[in-house]
Design an enzyme around this catalytic site. Structure first.
Site, PDB file in Angstrom:
ATOM      1  N   HIS A   1       0.816  -1.218   0.000  1.00 43.07           N
ATOM      2  CA  HIS A   1       0.000   0.000   0.000  1.00 43.07           C
ATOM      3  C   HIS A   1       0.850   1.268   0.000  1.00 43.07           C
ATOM      4  CE1 HIS A   1      -3.696  -2.186   0.301  1.00 43.07           C
ATOM      5  NE2 HIS A   1      -3.314  -2.792   1.408  1.00 43.07           N
TER       6      HIS A   1
ATOM      7  N   HIS B   1      -2.480  45.186 -39.189  1.00 44.71           N
ATOM      8  CA  HIS B   1      -2.273  44.763 -37.800  1.00 44.71           C
ATOM      9  C   HIS B   1      -0.807  44.402 -37.575  1.00 44.71           C
ATOM     10  CE1 HIS B   1      -2.797  42.313 -34.077  1.00 44.71           C
ATOM     11  NE2 HIS B   1      -3.723  43.225 -33.847  1.00 44.71           N
TER      12      HIS B   1
END
Length: 440
Positions: A262, A341
């Site tokens: 675990h 732009h």
């Protein structure tokens, strides 16, 4: 313990209904506080122990969203496996939800090694979620065992019935420290790894309220029959499935775990979660193959949308479902907006990137109608706009729109992302309304 349905995206959460505030803790590796005899999580005052078997059952059944109510601090051990949990889930059935399941792909090896416990865990890239476990306790009874799960659909029959196990010397320690008050010889396989006297067997019989306890010739206490010759290694695989559910995400990987436990499972889960967090945006990027046949080409897009040159900002649609759409915008120096732009340093205006998203989203919204030519899309709201990377001539803009919620009364809520290669250029949330042309 009661399992209740939950909404998409809820995940798996535990609620301690026996506590005053009925606190909730999410099944998440970040909340693990103990791994000594199982996996324990705690958050908001809610502590829940031995969660690995129920989590494994949920993964095995393909359950993504549920609230687990508990009137105590520990998941019932049942027979020490996941079998009874799966049977309970099957008795009521599961429901497919109106949401896309997100599965993260591991595209590189993830490795964890514990030199103290000699635990080695590895995640390899794979088209499926697969697991292989190897155990070696230097025990003449268990020997070296391995188990494998090639497809999660095999979990129910091949892994779920496999019970937890411990050694006799561990059992004696647990009894001395009053740690298995709910334990019984029916919910664990006890491996006898040393000579045992009749006096010791009589004492165990008294503790477990059994008329007689024996040792089977293989060294298993009380003649318990194994479900599989390698049941212990299969149970270790079950634990890996349950503990890795704490990653919190479905994954595609081949997990190879040598001598897992675990504690190591949890540390490995943390590494996997960290990897996903770091690379999450890559998993969401749509794949664009220029040789792939378009679902909508420019001629079909022009018919579907009211926009025309020079304001049609989508060149093709390469993916389309009832929940998402992916469009392509090839950015060239010939675009009309580059004339004024940033002359000398051409950058695609952010507002036009949003407009391109909106047009792709219009295709998605109109796709929900059988006669889309009779409807127009009007955007009501744009929110959470972020420009992450500039878009310049020569870039191919991959535009992805996803529904945030089901469409109702023509209202379409979407999340948009725009990519150049694997870089996120722009993201935004947009709300549109689909209106019939004769009702303007």
């Amino acid at each position: 313990m009661t399992l209740k349905p939950a909404n998409p995206g809820f995940g798996i959460r535990f609620q301690r209904i026996d506590l005053p505030e009925k606190p909730v803790v999410k099944a998440d590796v970040d909340y693990v506080v103990d791994t000594s005899r199982g996996t324990t999580i705690e958050h908001n005052g809610a502590r829940v122990s031995t969660i690995e078997h129920i989590l494994a059952a949920l993964v095995g059944m393909g359950v993504d969203n549920t609230l687990i109510e508990l009137d105590g601090p520990e998941i019932p051990i049942m027979d020490g496996s996941a079998r009874e949990f799966i049977e309970a889930i099957e008795s009521v059935g599961i429901q497919e939800q109106e949401a896309r399941r997100i599965v993260y792909t591991i595209d590189t090896n993830i490795h964890f090694y514990d030199p103290v416990k000699n635990v080695d865990m590895l995640a390899l890239p794979s088209a499926e979620y697969q697991i292989t476990t190897l155990i070696d306790f230097n025990s003449p009874i268990l020997g070296t065992q391995h188990a494998s799960l090639k497809h999660i659909s095999e979990f129910k029959n091949e892994i779920a019935p496999c019970r937890t196990f411990c050694f006799l010397h561990e059992l004696e320690y647990l009894l001395q420290h009053n740690l298995i008050k709910g334990g019984d010889l029916s919910n664990a396989i006890v491996v006898v790894d040393k000579p045992v006297t009749q006096e010791e067997l009589n004492h165990l019989a008294k503790v477990f309220n059994k008329p007689k306890i024996e040792v089977k010739h293989e060294g298993i206490l009380n003649n318990i029959q194994m479900h599989f010759p390698n049941e212990p290694s299969r149970h270790k695989l079950l634990d890996v499935v349950g503990d890795l559910a704490l990653v919190g995400h479905n994954i595609k990987a081949h997990i190879i775990a040598s001598r897992p436990g675990h504690a190591s499972n949890v540390e490995f889960a943390k590494k996997i979660k960290q990897y996903i967090k770091k690379n999450k945006h890559i998993s969401d990027i749509p794949h664009y193959d220029p040789n792939q046949q378009a679902i909508y080409d420019i001629t079909q897009i022009e018919k579907a949308l009211p926009h025309k040159y020079p304001f049609l900002l989508v060149d093709k649609i390469i993916e389309l479902s009832d929940r998402h759409v992916v469009g392509i915008k090839n950015v060239t120096f010939n675009e009309h907006f580059f004339q004024g732009h940033f002359p000398g340093n051409p950058v695609m205006p952010g507002v036009l990137q949003i407009e391109a998203m909106a047009q792709v989203g219009g295709i998605l919204g109109l796709n929900n109608y059988s006669d889309p030519e009779n409807y127009d899309t009007y955007f009501l709201k744009i929110d959470k706009v972020r420009f992450k990377h500039k878009v310049v001539p020569g870039d191919t803009l991959i535009l992805k729109m996803e529904l945030l919620s089901p469409m109702r009364r023509g209202i379409c809520e979407m999340r948009g992302t725009a990519y150049v290669g694997n870089k996120l250029a722009t993201e935004a949330e947009l709300v549109a309304q689909i209106i019939r042309k004769d009702k303007k």
